[in-house]
Design a protein around this motif. Structure first.
Motif, PDB file in Angstrom:
ATOM      1  N   SER A   1       0.818  -1.206   0.000  1.00 12.65           N
ATOM      2  CA  SER A   1       0.000   0.000   0.000  1.00 12.65           C
ATOM      3  C   SER A   1       0.855   1.262   0.000  1.00 12.65           C
ATOM      4  O   SER A   1       0.493   2.267  -0.602  1.00 12.65           O
ATOM      5  CB  SER A   1      -0.928   0.007   1.216  1.00 12.65           C
ATOM      6  N   SER A   2       1.996   1.203   0.700  1.00 13.33           N
ATOM      7  CA  SER A   2       2.837   2.391   0.813  1.00 13.33           C
ATOM      8  C   SER A   2       3.443   2.797  -0.522  1.00 13.33           C
ATOM      9  O   SER A   2       3.841   3.939  -0.705  1.00 13.33           O
ATOM     10  CB  SER A   2       3.957   2.136   1.831  1.00 13.33           C
ATOM     11  N   LYS A   3       3.506   1.884  -1.474  1.00 12.37           N
ATOM     12  CA  LYS A   3       4.086   2.170  -2.787  1.00 12.37           C
ATOM     13  C   LYS A   3       3.066   2.713  -3.776  1.00 12.37           C
ATOM     14  O   LYS A   3       3.418   3.171  -4.851  1.00 12.37           O
ATOM     15  CB  LYS A   3       4.720   0.892  -3.364  1.00 12.37           C
ATOM     16  N   ILE A   4       1.789   2.652  -3.411  1.00 13.47           N
ATOM     17  CA  ILE A   4       0.734   3.059  -4.331  1.00 13.47           C
ATOM     18  C   ILE A   4       0.484   4.557  -4.211  1.00 13.47           C
ATOM     19  O   ILE A   4       0.281   5.084  -3.125  1.00 13.47           O
ATOM     20  CB  ILE A   4      -0.573   2.283  -4.039  1.00 13.47           C
ATOM     21  N   GLN A   5       0.507   5.235  -5.334  1.00  8.58           N
ATOM     22  CA  GLN A   5       0.215   6.666  -5.379  1.00  8.58           C
ATOM     23  C   GLN A   5      -1.172   6.862  -5.983  1.00  8.58           C
ATOM     24  O   GLN A   5      -1.416   6.515  -7.128  1.00  8.58           O
ATOM     25  CB  GLN A   5       1.272   7.400  -6.211  1.00  8.58           C
TER      26      GLN A   5
ATOM     27  N   TYR B   1      -9.704  -1.970   1.030  1.00 10.52           N
ATOM     28  CA  TYR B   1      -8.503  -1.150   0.882  1.00 10.52           C
ATOM     29  C   TYR B   1      -8.687   0.191   1.592  1.00 10.52           C
ATOM     30  O   TYR B   1      -7.800   0.662   2.314  1.00 10.52           O
ATOM     31  CB  TYR B   1      -8.192  -0.918  -0.598  1.00 10.52           C
ATOM     32  N   ALA B   2      -9.868   0.791   1.387  1.00 10.68           N
ATOM     33  CA  ALA B   2     -10.150   2.098   1.988  1.00 10.68           C
ATOM     34  C   ALA B   2     -10.135   2.028   3.508  1.00 10.68           C
ATOM     35  O   ALA B   2      -9.586   2.917   4.178  1.00 10.68           O
ATOM     36  CB  ALA B   2     -11.505   2.607   1.492  1.00 10.68           C
ATOM     37  N   ILE B   3     -10.711   0.973   4.068  1.00  9.03           N
ATOM     38  CA  ILE B   3     -10.749   0.795   5.520  1.00  9.03           C
ATOM     39  C   ILE B   3      -9.346   0.553   6.072  1.00  9.03           C
ATOM     40  O   ILE B   3      -8.906   1.168   7.039  1.00  9.03           O
ATOM     41  CB  ILE B   3     -11.683  -0.361   5.901  1.00  9.03           C
ATOM     42  N   LYS B   4      -8.622  -0.337   5.411  1.00  9.49           N
ATOM     43  CA  LYS B   4      -7.292  -0.728   5.862  1.00  9.49           C
ATOM     44  C   LYS B   4      -6.318   0.466   5.871  1.00  9.49           C
ATOM     45  O   LYS B   4      -5.485   0.607   6.766  1.00  9.49           O
ATOM     46  CB  LYS B   4      -6.749  -1.822   4.931  1.00  9.49           C
ATOM     47  N   ASN B   5      -6.466   1.360   4.885  1.00  7.47           N
ATOM     48  CA  ASN B   5      -5.505   2.438   4.714  1.00  7.47           C
ATOM     49  C   ASN B   5      -6.009   3.792   5.195  1.00  7.47           C
ATOM     50  O   ASN B   5      -5.403   4.816   4.915  1.00  7.47           O
ATOM     51  CB  ASN B   5      -5.079   2.519   3.240  1.00  7.47           C
ATOM     52  N   GLY B   6      -7.123   3.775   5.945  1.00  4.78           N
ATOM     53  CA  GLY B   6      -7.599   5.007   6.550  1.00  4.78           C
ATOM     54  C   GLY B   6      -8.241   5.994   5.605  1.00  4.78           C
ATOM     55  O   GLY B   6      -8.486   7.159   5.969  1.00  4.78           O
ATOM     56  N   ILE B   7      -8.535   5.562   4.369  1.00  2.00           N
ATOM     57  CA  ILE B   7      -9.225   6.446   3.422  1.00  2.00           C
ATOM     58  C   ILE B   7     -10.670   6.606   3.839  1.00  2.00           C
ATOM     59  O   ILE B   7     -11.261   7.667   3.723  1.00  2.00           O
ATOM     60  CB  ILE B   7      -9.132   5.876   1.983  1.00  2.00           C
ATOM     61  N   TYR B   8     -11.240   5.502   4.345  1.00  2.00           N
ATOM     62  CA  TYR B   8     -12.604   5.548   4.875  1.00  2.00           C
ATOM     63  C   TYR B   8     -12.543   5.146   6.346  1.00  2.00           C
ATOM     64  O   TYR B   8     -12.004   4.101   6.688  1.00  2.00           O
ATOM     65  CB  TYR B   8     -13.527   4.593   4.109  1.00  2.00           C
ATOM     66  N   LYS B   9     -13.108   5.993   7.200  1.00  4.33           N
ATOM     67  CA  LYS B   9     -13.097   5.745   8.638  1.00  4.33           C
ATOM     68  C   LYS B   9     -14.378   5.055   9.059  1.00  4.33           C
ATOM     69  O   LYS B   9     -15.472   5.530   8.744  1.00  4.33           O
ATOM     70  CB  LYS B   9     -12.965   7.061   9.410  1.00  4.33           C
ATOM     71  N   LEU B  10     -14.252   3.933   9.769  1.00  7.91           N
ATOM     72  CA  LEU B  10     -15.436   3.228  10.282  1.00  7.91           C
ATOM     73  C   LEU B  10     -16.046   4.006  11.430  1.00  7.91           C
ATOM     74  O   LEU B  10     -15.353   4.639  12.196  1.00  7.91           O
ATOM     75  CB  LEU B  10     -15.042   1.830  10.755  1.00  7.91           C
TER      76      LEU B  10
ATOM     77  N   ILE C   1     -12.944   6.288  -4.459  1.00  6.41           N
ATOM     78  CA  ILE C   1     -12.895   5.176  -3.493  1.00  6.41           C
ATOM     79  C   ILE C   1     -13.804   5.464  -2.306  1.00  6.41           C
ATOM     80  O   ILE C   1     -14.528   4.583  -1.840  1.00  6.41           O
ATOM     81  CB  ILE C   1     -11.447   4.928  -3.015  1.00  6.41           C
ATOM     82  N   ILE C   2     -13.781   6.692  -1.818  1.00  3.54           N
ATOM     83  CA  ILE C   2     -14.645   7.062  -0.685  1.00  3.54           C
ATOM     84  C   ILE C   2     -16.117   6.864  -1.057  1.00  3.54           C
ATOM     85  O   ILE C   2     -16.907   6.334  -0.271  1.00  3.54           O
ATOM     86  CB  ILE C   2     -14.387   8.525  -0.247  1.00  3.54           C
ATOM     87  N   HIS C   3     -16.469   7.261  -2.269  1.00  3.09           N
ATOM     88  CA  HIS C   3     -17.863   7.101  -2.714  1.00  3.09           C
ATOM     89  C   HIS C   3     -18.246   5.621  -2.861  1.00  3.09           C
ATOM     90  O   HIS C   3     -19.400   5.257  -2.641  1.00  3.09           O
ATOM     91  CB  HIS C   3     -18.088   7.829  -4.036  1.00  3.09           C
ATOM     92  N   THR C   4     -17.283   4.776  -3.208  1.00  3.28           N
ATOM     93  CA  THR C   4     -17.604   3.344  -3.341  1.00  3.28           C
ATOM     94  C   THR C   4     -17.941   2.723  -1.980  1.00  3.28           C
ATOM     95  O   THR C   4     -18.562   1.663  -1.921  1.00  3.28           O
ATOM     96  CB  THR C   4     -16.436   2.537  -3.969  1.00  3.28           C
ATOM     97  N   CYS C   5     -17.535   3.379  -0.903  1.00  6.68           N
ATOM     98  CA  CYS C   5     -17.847   2.888   0.439  1.00  6.68           C
ATOM     99  C   CYS C   5     -19.269   3.244   0.861  1.00  6.68           C
ATOM    100  O   CYS C   5     -19.706   2.862   1.947  1.00  6.68           O
ATOM    101  CB  CYS C   5     -16.848   3.448   1.457  1.00  6.68           C
TER     102      CYS C   5
ATOM    103  N   GLU D   1      -9.131   9.813  -7.576  1.00  4.47           N
ATOM    104  CA  GLU D   1      -9.222   8.377  -7.314  1.00  4.47           C
ATOM    105  C   GLU D   1      -9.615   8.136  -5.855  1.00  4.47           C
ATOM    106  O   GLU D   1     -10.434   7.268  -5.560  1.00  4.47           O
ATOM    107  CB  GLU D   1      -7.887   7.692  -7.629  1.00  4.47           C
ATOM    108  N   ILE D   2      -9.036   8.919  -4.963  1.00  2.98           N
ATOM    109  CA  ILE D   2      -9.382   8.807  -3.539  1.00  2.98           C
ATOM    110  C   ILE D   2     -10.848   9.171  -3.326  1.00  2.98           C
ATOM    111  O   ILE D   2     -11.572   8.498  -2.602  1.00  2.98           O
ATOM    112  CB  ILE D   2      -8.470   9.710  -2.684  1.00  2.98           C
ATOM    113  N   GLU D   3     -11.289  10.244  -3.988  1.00  2.00           N
ATOM    114  CA  GLU D   3     -12.697  10.658  -3.891  1.00  2.00           C
ATOM    115  C   GLU D   3     -13.610   9.534  -4.386  1.00  2.00           C
ATOM    116  O   GLU D   3     -14.641   9.234  -3.762  1.00  2.00           O
ATOM    117  CB  GLU D   3     -12.924  11.919  -4.728  1.00  2.00           C
TER     118      GLU D   3
END
Length: 213
Positions: free
Chosen positions: A146-150, A204-213, A159-163, A155-157
Motif C-alpha cells: 500500500s505504501s508504494k501506491i500513489q 482497501y479504503a478501511i485498511k488504509n484510513g481512506i474511509y473511517k469506520l 474510493i470514498i464514494h464506493t464505500c 481516485e481517492i474521492e
C-alpha cells in the motif's frame, strides 16, 4: 473449561441450535447462549458474565438486524469480535457489515472446518475472511504494498464514494463525470490495487484510513 466463548444471534431456532451444536464440538470454543435478534442480545450483554469473545451474527433479523446490532457492539463493546453468518452474498450487504464493524463474513453453508478456522483466526489475528477476500488482503492491502501506491485526489474521492450505498451511476453524477469515466476509474483502481470487485476497494479504503469506520 474451553478457552473461548461464542454467542449465536439467529432468528431461526433450529438453525441456531445446529450452529451451537457445531461450535460446541470445537476444541477451544463454547457457546454461552443464543439470541433471536439484536435487541435480545443487547439486553443480555448488560450482564458482564454474558459478554463473549465472538458473536456469530445473522444479518436479516426482526426487531434489530445484524448490521445495526454490529454497529452498536462496535461502539459499546469494542473488545467483542463479530463474524457475520448469513445467506446474503451480495456486495451491498457485505460492505454494510464490514462498515458496521464485522471482523469476518461467512455464508451459512460454510464447511465445519472453515467455521472453526474462522473462529480461531479471529481470536488470533482479529479478523477472518474467506479465500477470495483473504487474497485481496494479502496481495493488495499489506502495508508494504500500500505504501508504494500513489493515488490521485479524484481516485481517492471515487474510493470514498464506493464505500457508500451509491451505484456507479450515482457516483458519476456526484463527481460530475460520465459513467464511462467512472468505469475507467474503477477498472484502473482494480488493476492498480490488485482487487477484483467493489468489496476489495472498500477493504482497501478501511485498511488504509481512506474511509473511517
Amino acid at each position: 473449561m474451553k478457552a473461548h466463548t461464542v454467542v449465536i444471534v439467529e432468528d431461526h431456532i433450529l438453525l441456531s441450535q445446529a450452529i451451537a451444536s457445531l461450535v460446541n464440538s470445537f476444541e477451544d470454543f463454547n457457546v454461552l447462549y443464543t439470541c433471536k435478534n439484536g435487541q435480545e442480545l443487547l439486553t443480555k450483554l448488560k450482564t458482564p458474565s454474558n459478554i463473549p469473545d465472538i458473536i456469530l451474527m445473522d444479518v436479516n433479523m426482526p426487531i434489530l438486524n445484524g448490521i445495526e446490532t454490529t454497529g452498536i457492539i462496535k461502539n459499546e463493546y469494542p473488545k467483542i469480535k463479530v463474524i457475520a453468518l448469513s445467506v446474503e452474498e451480495n456486495d451491498t450487504t457485505i460492505i454494510k457489515m464490514l462498515k458496521a464493524g464485522a471482523k469476518g463474513y461467512l455464508l451459512k453453508d460454510v464447511e465445519k472446518d472453515v467455521l472453526e478456522l474462522a473462529l480461531i483466526e479471529t481470536i488470533k489475528h482479529g479478523y477472518y475472511h474467506t479465500k477470495d477476500v483473504s487474497n485481496i488482503l494479502i496481495n493488495s492491502l499489506s502495508d508494504d504494498y500500500s505504501s508504494k501506491i500513489q493515488l490521485k485526489d479524484r481516485e481517492i474521492e471515487f474510493i470514498i464514494h464506493t464505500c457508500s450505498e451509491m451505484t456507479y451511476k450515482e457516483i458519476a453524477e456526484k463527481m460530475f463525470l460520465s459513467p464511462k469515466t467512472i468505469d475507467g476509474y474503477r477498472d484502473t483502481l482494480f488493476q492498480k490495487l490488485n482487487v477484483k470487485n467493489r468489496i476489495g476497494l472498500v477493504l482497501y479504503a478501511i485498511k488504509n484510513g481512506i474511509y473511517k469506520l
